[in-house]
Design a protein around this motif. Structure first.
Motif, short mmCIF file in Angstrom:
data_model
loop_
_atom_site.label_atom_id
_atom_site.label_comp_id
_atom_site.label_asym_id
_atom_site.label_seq_id
_atom_site.Cartn_x
_atom_site.Cartn_y
_atom_site.Cartn_z
N HIS A 166 0.86 -1.19 0.00
CA HIS A 166 0.00 0.00 0.00
C HIS A 166 0.90 1.24 0.00
O HIS A 166 1.89 1.29 0.73
CB HIS A 166 -0.91 0.01 1.23
CG HIS A 166 -1.98 1.04 1.19
ND1 HIS A 166 -1.74 2.38 1.42
CD2 HIS A 166 -3.31 0.94 0.95
CE1 HIS A 166 -2.87 3.05 1.32
NE2 HIS A 166 -3.85 2.21 1.04
N ASN A 217 0.78 4.04 1.34
CA ASN A 217 0.88 4.79 2.59
C ASN A 217 1.65 4.07 3.68
O ASN A 217 1.86 4.61 4.76
CB ASN A 217 -0.52 5.15 3.12
CG ASN A 217 -1.23 6.15 2.24
OD1 ASN A 217 -0.60 6.84 1.44
ND2 ASN A 217 -2.54 6.23 2.37
N LYS A 232 4.67 2.92 5.74
CA LYS A 232 5.98 3.51 5.96
C LYS A 232 7.06 2.43 6.02
O LYS A 232 6.82 1.32 6.48
CB LYS A 232 5.99 4.31 7.26
CG LYS A 232 5.05 5.51 7.26
CD LYS A 232 5.10 6.23 8.59
CE LYS A 232 4.15 7.41 8.63
NZ LYS A 232 4.17 8.11 9.93
N ASN A 234 -1.05 4.20 11.65
CA ASN A 234 -2.05 4.20 10.57
C ASN A 234 -3.41 3.66 11.03
O ASN A 234 -4.17 3.11 10.25
CB ASN A 234 -1.58 3.37 9.38
CG ASN A 234 -0.28 3.87 8.81
OD1 ASN A 234 -0.11 5.06 8.61
ND2 ASN A 234 0.64 2.96 8.56
N GLN A 237 -6.87 3.48 8.98
CA GLN A 237 -6.60 3.71 7.57
C GLN A 237 -6.47 2.39 6.83
O GLN A 237 -6.22 1.34 7.42
CB GLN A 237 -5.32 4.53 7.40
CG GLN A 237 -5.36 5.89 8.08
CD GLN A 237 -4.05 6.65 7.90
OE1 GLN A 237 -3.25 6.34 7.02
NE2 GLN A 237 -3.82 7.64 8.73
N ALA A 257 -4.11 1.43 5.07
CA ALA A 257 -2.75 0.89 5.17
C ALA A 257 -2.55 0.05 6.43
O ALA A 257 -1.62 -0.74 6.51
CB ALA A 257 -1.74 2.05 5.17
#
Length: 352
Positions: free
Chosen positions: A104, A106, A108, A189, A192, A194
């Motif tokens: 994904h 988003n 990290k 996240n 979300q 992600a």
């Protein structure tokens, strides 16, 4: 509940995982981390294990095909539990598996830690456990130190706050055939798209349907029924709904065992509403493929957690909040024609 007073960190390997959706790569270390001293070991133990002390929900690893052998994490940790000499090799495989599912945009990048712990306790059993952790959010820290008769200030960027574990899980060496006992943390996240990759794509977890989850699910279903469904069959005021929620929470706090017929009679009372609730419960079971038993032992931990979501509050514009904890007959709603506004009349004996 997880306790780690007697636990110690036996081995740890560290790797770096980027986001392949952003064309980032992964980097695998060649050997386990060499811990300099007991202080570093203690700090890492605190960083990794302390957040799990308040975790009560237990999961199992699973696979959609019902074949546990196809769950990559289950396969790799089983290799370690069977032959600890494979620890570092399997830690590399776990890091590569995490990289493969982290697609994904988003998500990290960050360090992945795979750790082997001894003597971690869960539900009364003292066990070996494999921990998998990921640090995604970095911070800047100031360091103040003596210098030439005074003090000076320096800083360190991209440092890790040891009080904020972003993602982690502990997989305990018990119930292998069921997918092991697993506890999990995911604070980054949250909410979300992600965020789902850690629990759903990487670990592939299913909730263990024990008394905690039976209690939590029943309270959640009942709250949704009263809040969103009961209006379809009955005209109810907000105070009546709050009364129904208060009565249900009172039942769960006072009883040791849940019985759906007893609960329905004592809390809901109305035969039509009782049937509507049972139908709503069945719909939940079908939709989420989760069986809620008609009788089960009540989990106090689940009641405490759900109690926070049971709001006994009437919110009136932006001026007033009325907390209703007892008899809803002591509050009456009316309408003032002169002011063209609603009002509540509250009866009480003493002002605290």
């Amino acid at each position: 509940m997880v306790t780690s007073f007697e636990a110690y960190l036996d081995t740890i390997s560290v790797h770096h995982v980027g986001n392949q959706a952003q064309s980032e790569l992964y980097a695998l270390s060649d050997h386990p981390l060499e811990l300099k001293d007991e202080i570093i070991s203690g700090i890492l133990k605190q960083y990794f294990l302390a957040p799990f002390q308040k975790v009560v929900e237990v999961y199992h690893l699973m696979h959609n095909s019902d074949d546990l052998a196809l769950n990559e994490v289950h396969h790799f940790v089983s290799q370690i539990f069977e032959d600890k000499a494979k620890f570092h090799e399997m830690s590399q495989q776990l890091a590569k598996h995490l990289y493969n599912v982290a697609n994904h945009p988003n998500i990290k990048s960050g360090e992945v830690y795979v750790a082997y712990f001894k003597d971690v306790q869960i539900e009364g059993n003292q066990l070996d456990a494999i921990g998998i952790f990921k640090s995604e959010n970095k911070e800047t820290y100031l360091k103040v130190y003596p210098d030439k008769g005074g003090f000076n200030v320096d800083y360190e960027e991209n440092a890790i706050n040891i009080n904020k574990l972003d993602k982690g899980c502990l997989i305990f060496n018990i119930e292998k055939e069921n997918g092991y006992k697993v506890v999990v943390i995911d604070t980054a996240n949250r909410g979300q798209d992600a965020a789902v990759y850690w629990k759903d794509d990487f670990l592939q977890l299913k909730v263990r349907n024990d008394s905690y989850n039976q209690t939590s699910n029943t309270l959640g279903v009942y709250k949704n029924f009263v809040t969103n469904k009961i209006d379809e069959a009955f005209e109810m005021s907000k105070t009546d709904k709050i009364d129904l929620l208060n009565r249900s929470m009172k039942y769960f706090k006072e009883k040791e065992t849940f019985d759906i017929d007893e609960f329905a009679e004592e809390v809901i009372s109305n035969p039509q509403a009782i049937q509507s609730f049972k139908d709503y419960k069945s719909q939940f079971e079908d939709e989420f493929d989760t069986r809620i038993n008609d009788t089960f032992e009540i989990s106090n931990n689940a009641v405490k957690k759900q109690n926070k979501a049971y709001k006994s509050i009437l919110k009136l514009d932006k001026n007033f909040h009325i907390y209703i904890h007892g008899d809803n007959k002591l509050i009456e709603k009316g309408f003032d024609d002169d002011r063209n506004m609603n009002y509540y009349k509250v009866f009480f004996k003493e002002e605290a």
